[in-house]
Design an enzyme around this catalytic site. Structure first.
Site, PDB file in Angstrom:
ATOM      1  N   HIS A   1      22.997  18.211   7.389  1.00 60.89           N
ATOM      2  CA  HIS A   1      23.621  19.377   6.765  1.00 60.89           C
ATOM      3  C   HIS A   1      23.486  20.673   7.564  1.00 60.89           C
ATOM      4  O   HIS A   1      24.269  21.613   7.343  1.00 60.89           O
ATOM      5  CB  HIS A   1      23.020  19.590   5.368  1.00 60.89           C
ATOM      6  CG  HIS A   1      23.959  20.220   4.395  1.00 60.89           C
ATOM      7  ND1 HIS A   1      24.949  21.103   4.770  1.00 60.89           N
ATOM      8  CD2 HIS A   1      24.069  20.100   3.056  1.00 60.89           C
ATOM      9  CE1 HIS A   1      25.613  21.500   3.689  1.00 60.89           C
ATOM     10  NE2 HIS A   1      25.114  20.909   2.653  1.00 60.89           N
TER      11      HIS A   1
ATOM     12  N   TYR B   1      24.111  26.234  -9.851  1.00 60.87           N
ATOM     13  CA  TYR B   1      24.605  26.527  -8.495  1.00 60.87           C
ATOM     14  C   TYR B   1      25.942  25.833  -8.305  1.00 60.87           C
ATOM     15  O   TYR B   1      26.045  24.630  -8.493  1.00 60.87           O
ATOM     16  CB  TYR B   1      23.580  26.009  -7.476  1.00 60.87           C
ATOM     17  CG  TYR B   1      23.927  26.204  -6.017  1.00 60.87           C
ATOM     18  CD1 TYR B   1      23.227  27.128  -5.247  1.00 60.87           C
ATOM     19  CD2 TYR B   1      24.907  25.447  -5.383  1.00 60.87           C
ATOM     20  CE1 TYR B   1      23.511  27.305  -3.897  1.00 60.87           C
ATOM     21  CE2 TYR B   1      25.208  25.614  -4.048  1.00 60.87           C
ATOM     22  CZ  TYR B   1      24.500  26.544  -3.304  1.00 60.87           C
ATOM     23  OH  TYR B   1      24.792  26.708  -1.976  1.00 60.87           O
TER      24      TYR B   1
ATOM     25  N   THR C   1      28.787  29.316   3.297  1.00 60.65           N
ATOM     26  CA  THR C   1      28.906  29.161   1.848  1.00 60.65           C
ATOM     27  C   THR C   1      28.318  30.367   1.112  1.00 60.65           C
ATOM     28  O   THR C   1      27.594  31.172   1.675  1.00 60.65           O
ATOM     29  CB  THR C   1      28.180  27.901   1.355  1.00 60.65           C
ATOM     30  OG1 THR C   1      26.779  28.001   1.683  1.00 60.65           O
ATOM     31  CG2 THR C   1      28.766  26.653   1.963  1.00 60.65           C
TER      32      THR C   1
END
Length: 776
Positions: free
Chosen positions: A471, A587, A600
């Site tokens: 990630h 979230y 993001t």
């Protein structure tokens, strides 16, 4: 022996009468073709670099400006207002040049300067236009005259046929929100989660921070926003991902599934051959910058920076922090099968291996019956455990000799391929097939994926595929973009024979894949086993459920004049309350790629409006009209928050960066500590679909992806990823932990299903009738 003979480029023998030299014409030919290909690639990269560098102008426009300036010399009109004459008088070595040469050279220099000025003017004009975000706050389906005019100007200044990185210099920087706005939005977001006493305490902390320390921290952050291309992204990558010492398997890595209903071939080697070849095609276009940039509304460009590190990238473990190592143009692939590591070359004679050739190579690996070397079977478990033990083992046992050479081969590979030995995939006849598929992609056996690679391609014996992605280097839409291209190329361009093999001829003289060699001592094997047991404990604790919601989809939700994302997020709030009996910090991931180097932002989906709607749904005395009015109010609130996050006015990235500045300055802030320590008990994300529109899913409804997912963020919470597939399907990927007595992924999936249906029942009767007809 034929392969070994062809691998020798030349031989020579010293004789009493001289040297006998023998050359292999085949190898010399391949060397020549490789060189030609390399030079062609450099030439194309240079050309595309120039095109992107001068965009939105073109190199031909320079010639037009030069011709215009040269023409002025003959018609005795000076558009430069005397600047050409000034340049002519200050040229070096002008005494050695004729008057005509000086005039021509001066005109060319002025024209070039004017051309560069116009390029920068166009770029800054486009950047100013792209800094306007009023269009995103307009009602869906309604576009004001000012927005239409703005779109026309953006199209006009955007030029023609942009390349992948053409817009990078024109993207605006991510703005730093004001502290007052961020704190106000934060307090508003936590109001439904706190009682009056707790909220008053938080308000005191927030106001104290705003009045005492905030201004100093904000000044440093503004300074960084002027200097850096993005004030968030580098710190986000370093402190959220690379400095974490926890295992990245499950906790950070995510997965993406194959086509949901279709399997183009059931031959494992053939499917892997086509998919790998499609990935190589994608990589070639990526390295040349030839992909079209992604654009909202078909006009507003998105940042493409994250795509640069998709291939040839590995996360390297460190004692205190990891680093992302990105190399260029690596020509081999690493393949794992039944405990063995194989190196497969991806090029021959200056070209990619063809799908059939890759199938042959992979089938050779599948047919190989050799046993793993001591310690080799679970070696990749080092990447599944904590980062510090892996970093120490890497330094101690893999710093020299054959171990270093083999580890370098893995870390420098284009990507990592696992030829799995257990079939997976969605099977309607098996109720938990999607759950098993998800867990296999997310963590596998904990030792059959190299979790540090930018992504692992996983191939199953029944022809199904999937991806496990690291990630830190990029977010899910980036990998999803590549995966959509690969699946479309695999199914609609490459194809298979009637027997399920790859199409095309095969060069059977290719050298066989080579085994990596290891010398792993007993102490290292103990470290591997410890990492494996640590990883297995995490993997065994993952409770996963995949849910296909087929009652209705995006098409029907839009007929209710509401956002599908807002609809689903409110359904998740209703499901969370029914499951846990309380509201929690939620979230939702939102992208900020309309800004340079954007990644993001967080949308805090649990709002006071959402709380009021959920309580009305659970109140037997509330009427349908009251519930519907509260739903619309909550949906509008959610949409506004999502738009604020996309346009740089979110809450969490700003507070995160303020906290990082406070740590650098040694400033203690109880408010920021409190904010950054709050757990996200419900973490959600929407996986994008149809970014490229390469497949018409209305015409080919079976060629839809199943989306992807991630592990739970909180020990006692849920992770929910959802994908809106076409008009009539929504796929949910739900994760939690078995160790938590309060959570259950299957139960939560049932709550989501019922919440979706209950909310839809609030709308017009004809919509409910369509639901029943669709369900039938």
């Amino acid at each position: 022996m034929a392969e070994a003979h062809q691998a020798v480029g030349f031989q020579f023998t010293v004789r009493p009468d001289g040297v006998d030299l023998k050359l292999s014409q085949e190898v010399i030919k391949n060397i020549y073709l490789s060189g030609v290909t390399a030079w062609k690639k450099r030439a194309i990269q240079f050309k595309n670099g120039v095109l992107a560098g001068v965009y939105p102008a073109s190199p031909s426009s320079w010639l037009i400006v030069v011709i215009a300036m040269m023409s002025s010399l003959y018609i005795r009109v000076d558009p430069s207002l005397g600047m050409i004459d000034a340049i002519k008088e200050n040229l070096p070595h002008r005494d050695y040049l004729s008057a005509q040469t000086r005039a021509v050279l001066s005109a060319i220099l002025f024209a070039t300067g004017l051309w560069l000025f116009l390029i920068y003017l166009l770029r800054y004009t486009l950047k100013a236009l792209l800094s306007y975000h009023g269009w995103i706050f307009e009602s869906h389906g309604k576009m004001s005259t000012s927005t239409k005019l703005w779109l026309s100007l953006v199209k006009m200044f955007s030029g023609r046929r942009p390349l992948l990185y053409s817009f990078q210099a024109s993207l605006p920087r991510l703005p730093v929100p004001s502290v007052d706005d961020t704190i106000q939005r934060y307090l508003e977001s936590v109001r439904p989660l706190l009682d009056t006493k707790q909220y008053n305490q938080m308000e005191i902390l927030a106001n104290d921070f705003k009045e005492s320390k905030a201004a100093q921290l904000q000044r440093y952050l503004i300074l960084k926003s002027w200097w850096a291309t993005n004030y968030v992204s580098d710190w986000w990558e370093e402190y959220i991902y690379l400095r974490s010492r926890s295992p990245i398997m499950v906790n950070s890595n995510f997965y993406i599934m194959d086509l949901l209903y279709m399997t183009p071939t059931h031959r494992q080697a053939a499917r892997a051959g086509n998919v790998v070849h499609a990935m190589l095609q994608y990589r070639r276009k990526l390295e040349r910058g030839e992909h079209a940039p992604l654009r909202a509304l078909g006009t507003v460009p998105m940042c493409s920076t994250q795509m640069e590190r998709m291939f040839n990238t590995t996360r390297i473990p460190g004692i205190e922090t990891d680093v992302v190592q990105h190399l260029t143009d690596r020509k081999h692939l690493l393949v794992y099968h039944k405990g063995r590591f194989f190196q497969v070359w991806l090029y021959t004679g200056g070209r990619h291996l063809l799908p059939g050739e890759l199938e042959t190579q992979f089938q050779r690996i599948l047919n190989d019956t050799s046993e793993p070397q001591p310690g080799e079977l679970k070696l990749a478990a080092l990447t599944a455990g904590s980062r510090v033990p892996w970093a120490r083992a890497r330094i101690k046992y893999f710093g020299q000799g054959v171990n270093k050479a083999s580890l370098d081969a893995i870390e420098s590979a284009a990507f990592f391929l696992t030829l799995d030995d257990e079939p997976q995939g969605y099977d309607p006849a098996k109720t938990r097939s999607l759950d098993s598929y998800a867990k296999s992609l997310l963590h596998g056996k904990c030792y059959d994926r190299w979790f540090d690679k930018s992504f692992n391609l996983i191939s199953y014996p029944n022809g199904k595929m999937g991806i496990n992605a690291e990630h830190s280097w990029a977010d899910a839409p980036i990998v999803g973009h590549m995966w959509e291209y690969v699946l479309a190329t695999d199914c609609f361009h490459l194809g298979y024979t009637e027997e399920g093999h790859c199409k095309g001829d095969v060069n059977k003289g290719l050298p066989c894949p080579s085994r990596l060699q290891w010398q792993i001592p007993a102490e290292c094997q103990e470290a591997i086993e410890k990492s494996y047991l640590s990883g297995k404990q995490i993997a065994d604790d993952v409770d996963f459920h995949g849910c296909l919601f087929t009652e209705f989809g995006k098409g029907l939700i839009k007929k209710c004049r509401t956002s599908p994302d807002a609809f689903i997020q409110l359904a998740l709030q209703l499901a969370q309350f029914r499951d846990q009996g309380v509201f929690c910090l939620t979230y939702e991931s939102s992208m900020t790629r309309m800004f340079r180097d954007g990644r993001t932002e967080t949308v805090r989906s649990c709002t006071s409006e959402a709380e009021a709607f959920v309580r009305a749904m659970e109140d037997a005395g509330a009427t349908k009209a009251q519930r519907l009015a509260l739903f619309r109010k909550a949906a509008d609130k959610h949409q506004n928050m999502y738009r604020l996050a996309m346009t740089g006015s979110g809450i969490d990235r700003h507070l995160f960066c303020l906290y990082i500045v406070s740590k650098y300055l040694g400033v203690d802030s109880p408010f920021l500590k409190k904010v950054l320590s709050e757990p996200w008990k419900l973490s959600t994300s929407q996986t994008p679909q149809q970014q490229l529109n390469l497949v018409d899913i209305n015409k080919f409804p079976k060629y839809v992806g199943a989306g992807g997912g991630f592990g739970p963020v909180a020990d006692d919470g849920y992770g929910v990823s959802y994908i809106i597939v076409g008009e009539n399907l929504i796929t949910f990927h739900i994760s939690c932990k078995f160790s938590s007595p309060d959570t259950d992924s299957y139960r939560f999936g049932q709550h989501i299903w019922k919440a979706m249906v209950d909310i839809q029942a609030l709308f017009k009767p004809e919509n409910n009738k369509k639901i029943v007809e669709h369900a039938k």
